[in-house]
Scaffold this motif. Structure first.
Motif, mmCIF file in Angstrom:
data_model
loop_
_atom_site.group_PDB
_atom_site.id
_atom_site.type_symbol
_atom_site.label_atom_id
_atom_site.label_comp_id
_atom_site.label_asym_id
_atom_site.label_seq_id
_atom_site.Cartn_x
_atom_site.Cartn_y
_atom_site.Cartn_z
ATOM 1 N N ASP A 89 55.272 65.531 54.875
ATOM 2 C CA ASP A 89 56.398 64.863 53.968
ATOM 3 C C ASP A 89 55.789 63.349 53.673
ATOM 4 N N ILE A 90 55.759 63.088 52.599
ATOM 5 C CA ILE A 90 54.981 61.659 52.012
ATOM 6 C C ILE A 90 55.768 61.322 50.755
ATOM 7 N N MET A 91 56.200 60.029 50.988
ATOM 8 C CA MET A 91 56.813 59.139 49.841
ATOM 9 C C MET A 91 55.895 57.939 49.380
ATOM 10 N N LEU A 92 55.537 58.012 48.124
ATOM 11 C CA LEU A 92 54.463 56.996 47.475
ATOM 12 C C LEU A 92 55.288 56.011 47.127
ATOM 13 N N ALA A 93 55.310 54.677 47.553
ATOM 14 C CA ALA A 93 56.080 53.699 47.136
ATOM 15 C C ALA A 93 55.179 52.567 46.510
ATOM 16 N N ILE A 129 56.157 65.699 48.534
ATOM 17 C CA ILE A 129 55.654 64.449 47.923
ATOM 18 C C ILE A 129 56.899 63.805 47.002
ATOM 19 N N GLY A 130 57.135 62.567 47.217
ATOM 20 C CA GLY A 130 57.993 61.984 46.281
ATOM 21 C C GLY A 130 57.664 60.493 45.925
ATOM 22 N N LEU A 131 58.229 59.727 44.965
ATOM 23 C CA LEU A 131 57.813 58.640 44.502
ATOM 24 C C LEU A 131 58.891 57.705 44.439
ATOM 25 N N THR A 132 58.616 56.383 44.855
ATOM 26 C CA THR A 132 59.521 55.186 45.004
ATOM 27 C C THR A 132 58.743 54.108 44.239
ATOM 28 N N PHE A 133 59.415 53.750 43.229
ATOM 29 C CA PHE A 133 58.790 52.422 42.530
ATOM 30 C C PHE A 133 59.860 51.058 42.832
ATOM 31 N N PHE A 134 59.110 49.999 42.842
ATOM 32 C CA PHE A 134 59.520 48.680 43.219
ATOM 33 C C PHE A 134 59.154 47.653 42.319
ATOM 34 N N ALA A 135 59.694 46.609 42.103
ATOM 35 C CA ALA A 135 59.358 45.310 41.927
ATOM 36 C C ALA A 135 60.178 44.410 42.488
ATOM 37 N N GLY A 136 61.326 43.556 41.696
ATOM 38 C CA GLY A 136 62.172 42.715 42.294
ATOM 39 C C GLY A 136 63.405 43.691 43.139
ATOM 40 N N ASP A 137 63.326 44.957 42.656
ATOM 41 C CA ASP A 137 64.291 45.963 43.230
ATOM 42 C C ASP A 137 63.588 47.231 43.533
ATOM 43 N N ALA A 138 64.151 48.333 44.045
ATOM 44 C CA ALA A 138 63.518 49.688 44.365
ATOM 45 C C ALA A 138 64.281 50.831 43.959
ATOM 46 N N PHE A 139 63.616 51.702 43.161
ATOM 47 C CA PHE A 139 64.397 52.912 42.799
ATOM 48 C C PHE A 139 63.733 54.055 43.170
ATOM 49 N N THR A 140 64.345 55.243 43.377
ATOM 50 C CA THR A 140 63.483 56.626 43.415
ATOM 51 C C THR A 140 63.129 57.022 42.345
ATOM 52 N N GLN A 141 61.917 57.233 41.779
ATOM 53 C CA GLN A 141 61.599 58.005 40.632
ATOM 54 C C GLN A 141 61.597 59.580 40.690
ATOM 55 N N CYS A 142 61.150 60.050 42.089
ATOM 56 C CA CYS A 142 61.090 61.346 41.974
ATOM 57 C C CYS A 142 61.487 61.791 43.676
ATOM 58 N N PRO A 143 62.535 62.444 44.043
ATOM 59 C CA PRO A 143 62.713 63.029 45.248
ATOM 60 C C PRO A 143 61.395 63.702 45.914
ATOM 61 N N MET A 144 61.295 64.177 47.137
ATOM 62 C CA MET A 144 60.336 64.901 47.495
ATOM 63 C C MET A 144 60.326 66.203 47.091
ATOM 64 N N THR A 145 59.421 66.731 46.681
ATOM 65 C CA THR A 145 59.392 67.990 46.169
ATOM 66 C C THR A 145 57.907 68.586 46.392
ATOM 67 N N THR A 146 57.771 70.019 46.275
ATOM 68 C CA THR A 146 56.448 70.675 46.238
ATOM 69 C C THR A 146 55.883 70.952 44.996
ATOM 70 N N ASP A 147 56.884 70.693 43.737
ATOM 71 C CA ASP A 147 56.530 71.119 42.508
ATOM 72 C C ASP A 147 55.737 69.843 42.056
ATOM 73 N N VAL A 194 55.356 60.093 56.083
ATOM 74 C CA VAL A 194 54.703 59.029 55.907
ATOM 75 C C VAL A 194 55.028 58.331 54.682
ATOM 76 N N ILE A 195 55.072 57.065 54.656
ATOM 77 C CA ILE A 195 55.185 56.159 53.457
ATOM 78 C C ILE A 195 53.908 55.496 53.150
ATOM 79 N N ILE A 196 53.370 55.359 51.857
ATOM 80 C CA ILE A 196 52.301 54.854 51.414
ATOM 81 C C ILE A 196 52.736 53.662 50.552
ATOM 82 N N LEU A 197 52.751 52.445 51.035
ATOM 83 C CA LEU A 197 53.159 51.417 50.298
ATOM 84 C C LEU A 197 51.935 50.717 49.458
ATOM 85 N N LEU A 198 52.055 50.784 48.453
ATOM 86 C CA LEU A 198 51.076 49.977 47.644
ATOM 87 C C LEU A 198 51.700 48.486 46.783
ATOM 88 N N THR A 199 50.770 47.669 47.251
ATOM 89 C CA THR A 199 51.347 46.192 46.507
ATOM 90 C C THR A 199 50.200 45.378 45.919
#
Length: 332
Positions: A89-93, A129-147, A194-199
Motif C-alpha cells: 500500500d503506497i500513498m504518494l504525497a 496506490i493513492g494520491l495526496t496533494f499538498f501546498a498550504g493545506d492537503a487533500f486526497t486526490q485519489c484514494p488507494m486503488t489497484t485501478d 509506505v508514504i512517498i513525500l515529495l517536496t
C-alpha cells in the motif's frame, strides 16, 4: 461473450447438409430447352428476379443460425470476482505549491515529478496506490486503488493551478501532507505501508508539525520516504509580471533536516533529487520492500444478448416469407 446453453449449438450442424442438399437439388431441377441456335437469346435481358432466386434459401439459413444462437442464451461474461494479488500500500504525497514550477529540473519540478511517478506506478501493477496533494493545506486526490488507469489520469492532471487560482493556499505544509496520507493508510491490512513525500520547500504552513506526523506514522507502522527536489544554489523560476512571466533566479530552500528526521523516525530514507535519475532512486528502494497479499473485489454485470439474435432471425423469416408470396411466386 459466452453461451449458457452450449448444447443448443449442436443444432447448427444440420446447416451444412442442408446447404449441400440445396445445391445438388438446384442442379438437378434446372429447366432446359433444346434449340438449334442460342444466338437469339444472347441479347435477352435478365430479369431482376433472377438475382433473387436464391435469396429465400439464404434468409432461411440465416434465420435458423440466429435462432439457434438465441436459444443458446448468449451473455456477456461479467460478474463479481475476488482475487488475491501481491502488492504493498503506497500513498504518494506530492507538493503542488507554486515553487514546483522552478525549472532546475526539466521542463520543471512538477512535470519531472509527474513523469517519474507515472513510470513508477506503471511498473507496479499489483500495488494499492493513492494520491495526496499538498501546498498550504492537503487533500486526497485519489484514494488507494489497484485501478492504476484512474491514478495515472489524476496524476497527469496534477499542477499548480489550484494554488494559482486560490482554491488552496500557497505554501508548504509537510505535516498536513503526511497526516492526510496517513488517514488513507491507517486501516490498511498490508504488511508494507509506505508514504512517498515529495517536496521542494521548507515547512511553513499547517496545523500539524512534520515531526508529529512522523510519530503518528511510526505508531501505525508506516514507512515514510522523503524526497527533496531541486538543485543546490539558485533555480530559474517563472515569476509573474503583469500578464506574462519573467525568468528570475531564486534560492533553493529545502528543509533537509526535517525531511531526514521524518524518514529516520519511520525507518524510511531521505533522498535529495537534483535530476530525474536521482528521483528514480527512491523507487528502487521501495521495490525491495516485502510484498503482502491484497484481496481485490472486481464488479461487473451479466447482460442477456439473445434479443439481437432473435430479432435477426425473425426479420430474416419475415423477409423470406414476403419474398416467396409477393416476388417469387411459383406457378404449379
Amino acid at each position: 461473450m459466452t453461451f449458457v446453453n452450449l448444447l443448443y449449438l449442436l443444432l447448427l450442424l444440420p446447416v451444412l447438409p442442408y446447404i449441400a442438399w440445396y445445391i445438388l437439388r438446384h442442379k438437378k431441377t434446372q429447366p432446359s430447352l433444346r434449340v438449334p441456335d442460342t444466338h437469339a437469346y444472347i441479347q435477352a435481358p435478365m430479369s431482376w428476379k433472377n438475382y433473387l432466386v436464391h435469396a429465400p434459401f439464404v434468409l432461411r439459413v440465416v434465420a435458423w443460425v440466429f435462432l439457434v444462437l438465441a436459444l443458446a442464451r448468449p451473455q456477456t461474461s461479467n460478474d463479481w470476482s475476488n482475487k488475491e494479488v501481491e502488492g504493498i500500500d503506497i500513498m504518494l504525497a506530492m507538493d503542488i505549491s507554486t515553487s514546483m514550477l522552478a525549472q532546475d529540473l526539466k521542463p520543471n519540478r512538477i512535470e519531472a515529478a509527474k513523469s517519474v511517478a507515472s513510470a513508477f506506478i506503471a511498473d507496479r501493477p499489483t500495488d494499492n496506490i493513492g494520491l495526496t496533494f499538498f501546498a498550504g493545506d492537503a487533500f486526497t486526490q485519489c484514494p488507494m486503488t489497484t485501478d492504476h488507469a484512474v491514478v495515472l489520469n489524476l496524476l497527469q492532471n496534477m499542477g499548480c493551478d489550484q494554488v494559482q487560482q486560490g482554491l488552496i493556499q500557497d505554501g508548504t505544509a509537510l505535516g498536513m501532507g503526511v497526516a492526510n496520507a496517513l488517514t488513507r493508510l491507517e486501516n490498511s491490512k498490508a504488511k508494507s505501508k509506505v508514504i512517498i513525500l515529495l517536496t521542494d520547500g521548507v515547512n511553513n504552513m499547517g496545523d500539524i508539525s512534520p515531526l508529529t506526523a512522523a510519530e503518528m506514522a511510526k505508531s501505525l507502522g508506516i514507512r515514510v520516504y522523503t524526497i527533496g527536489v531541486g538543485k543546490n544554489g539558485l533555480a530559474p523560476y517563472p515569476y509573474p509580471v503583469g500578464n506574462s512571466y519573467q525568468i528570475v533566479n531564486l534560492p533553493v530552500e529545502i528543509d533537509e533536516q526535517v525531511l531526514t528526521q521524518i524518514a529516520k523516525a519511520t525507518d524510511g530514507h531521505y533522498y535529495r533529487a537534483t535530476n530525474n535519475d536521482e528521483l528514480k532512486q527512491v523507487y528502487e528502494d521501495i521495490d525491495k520492500l516485502e510484498k503482502s497479499k491484497l484481496k481485490v473485489k472486481e464488479y461487473s454485470k451479466k447482460y442477456e444478448c439473445y434479443q439481437l439474435f432473435a430479432s435477426v432471425a425473425l426479420i430474416a423469416l419475415l423477409i423470406e416469407l414476403l419474398m416467396r408470396i409477393l416476388l417469387l411466386r411459383r406457378i404449379p
